[in-house]
Motif scaffolding. Structure first.
Motif, mmCIF file in Angstrom:
data_model
loop_
_atom_site.group_PDB
_atom_site.id
_atom_site.type_symbol
_atom_site.label_atom_id
_atom_site.label_comp_id
_atom_site.label_asym_id
_atom_site.label_seq_id
_atom_site.Cartn_x
_atom_site.Cartn_y
_atom_site.Cartn_z
ATOM 1 N N PHE A 118 0.857 -1.196 0.000
ATOM 2 C CA PHE A 118 0.000 0.000 0.000
ATOM 3 C C PHE A 118 0.889 1.240 0.000
ATOM 4 O O PHE A 118 1.070 1.904 1.023
ATOM 5 N N ALA A 119 1.423 1.543 -1.167
ATOM 6 C CA ALA A 119 2.416 2.608 -1.298
ATOM 7 C C ALA A 119 1.909 3.800 -2.096
ATOM 8 O O ALA A 119 2.670 4.723 -2.366
ATOM 9 N N ALA A 120 0.640 3.796 -2.480
ATOM 10 C CA ALA A 120 0.107 4.869 -3.327
ATOM 11 C C ALA A 120 -0.771 5.822 -2.519
ATOM 12 O O ALA A 120 -1.486 5.397 -1.605
ATOM 13 N N ARG A 163 7.605 -1.098 -4.731
ATOM 14 C CA ARG A 163 6.363 -0.491 -4.258
ATOM 15 C C ARG A 163 5.224 -0.742 -5.234
ATOM 16 O O ARG A 163 5.357 -0.475 -6.424
ATOM 17 N N LEU A 164 4.132 -1.252 -4.701
ATOM 18 C CA LEU A 164 2.962 -1.549 -5.516
ATOM 19 C C LEU A 164 1.976 -0.376 -5.462
ATOM 20 O O LEU A 164 1.943 0.370 -4.488
ATOM 21 N N PRO A 165 1.142 -0.247 -6.483
ATOM 22 C CA PRO A 165 0.290 0.947 -6.609
ATOM 23 C C PRO A 165 -1.072 0.819 -5.939
ATOM 24 O O PRO A 165 -2.094 1.221 -6.497
ATOM 25 N N PHE A 166 -1.101 0.254 -4.727
ATOM 26 C CA PHE A 166 -2.368 0.100 -4.020
ATOM 27 C C PHE A 166 -2.448 1.079 -2.853
ATOM 28 O O PHE A 166 -1.435 1.601 -2.393
ATOM 29 N N ARG A 167 -3.687 1.282 -2.369
ATOM 30 C CA ARG A 167 -3.918 2.302 -1.347
ATOM 31 C C ARG A 167 -4.316 1.688 -0.008
ATOM 32 O O ARG A 167 -5.056 0.712 0.053
#
Length: 316
Positions: A118-120, A163-167
């Motif tokens: 959760f890096a976005a 880093r993945l683009p999830f919130r």
């Protein structure tokens, strides 16, 4: 001129690094300015690779094996891991979880990969209770600062950030288990890892979601060595770890107390010092947990080896 500007930016980054927690100052390792600059230069190269716009990476090929390198997280893994060949891949729900739960292990495995799920930031800026406790006025401010904190922490441990683009769940846009599992699986395939560490999935909704996604892909990737780590702080909640172990057994996954191997005798004093320095980089999160709310991160780390019970899966 460009090289001089590049060096100048890194010197400024080091000079303006966020202040460390006061309790950590006496335990920090010493390093020269050249060593610090080298770590920041290495980290900048990694970050810029991930930030390259898709339009500048060419047209993705149609076959899956080739297409993987065009996905942002997978591109990051493949291009950088092939150079440094890390073997350890740790799935971290949030920026701090891998360091809090596995920092000592990471200290003995330089060039391991830490994959933050959760890096976005959220699509629209907002205010949340947790970000407020951490000292931030908005989500955008929080994510910018937390990314910088994570850069510092992982640089201390000489770890590769993925880093993945999830919130984060607090931003009300969580991915489905299947979508997260598919992204994680492709990212892992793009790496050179042979040992995977996943969170045990304790308490927090985001941790539980990552746990579910990892459990979905574990049987398909059982040729790799899998471990679960107990998330610091949450593992103190009575009965929570035991409940999760029962849950794993019901899924046909056997959990045995064990730690990932290392090819050299660990230097426990060095591991402790490096982990403490890395933990102290997450100043905003320590503030949110409160003066004694994070003491557990300095306790002994605990791991479980995970294997698939083929007989159980056959019966079901």
């Amino acid at each position: 001129m460009r090289a001089e500007a590049h060096t100048s930016r890194h010197k400024q980054a080091i000079r303006h690094a966020p202040p460390r927690h006061a309790a950590c100052n006496s335990l920090l390792r010493r390093e020269t300015g050249e060593q610090a600059l080298h770590r920041w230069s290495k980290l900048s190269t990694m970050t810029s690779a991930l930030a390259t716009p898709r339009s500048e990476r060419g047209t993705p090929p149609t076959d899956r094996a080739s297409r993987i390198r065009y996905e942002p997280a997978a591109l990051f893994c493949q291009d950088l891991m092939s150079e440094t060949s890390p073997r350890l891949f740790i799935v971290s729900p949030h920026f701090d979880d891998a360091v809090f739960g596995c920092g000592a292990l990471l200290a003995s495995h330089p060039d391991a990969a830490v994959c933050t799920v959760f890096a976005a930031p959220p699509e629209q800026d907002m205010q949340t209770e947790w970000d407020g406790k951490a000292g931030f006025a908005s989500a955008y401010e929080s994510m910018r600062a937390r990314t910088i904190e994570d850069n510092h922490a992982l640089a201390v441990l000489e770890t590769i950030p993925v880093r993945l683009p999830f919130r984060d769940a607090q931003y009300h846009d969580s991915p489905s288990v299947s979508k997260l599992a598919a992204t994680l699986e492709e990212t892992i395939y793009g790496s050179t890892a042979n040992t995977l560490l996943m969170p045990l999935g304790l308490f927090h909704d985001d941790h539980c979601l990552v746990f579910e996604a990892c459990c979905e892909i574990l049987p398909r990737m059982s040729h790799l060595e899998w471990f679960a780590y107990e998330e610091a702080i949450y593992r103190q909640i009575p009965g929570l770890v035991q409940q999760r172990l029962v849950d794993l057994a019901e899924r046909g996954i056997v959990a045995t107390p064990a730690s990932p191997s290392t090819d050299h005798a660990p230097d426990h004093e060095r591991q402790t010092l490096l982990k403490r320095e890395a933990v102290c980089a997450y100043e905003s999160q320590l503030r949110a947990f409160g003066p004694h709310g994070y003491d557990d991160v300095f306790a002994s780390e605990r791991y479980w080896r995970l294997t698939v019970d083929r007989q159980h899966r056959h019966r079901h």
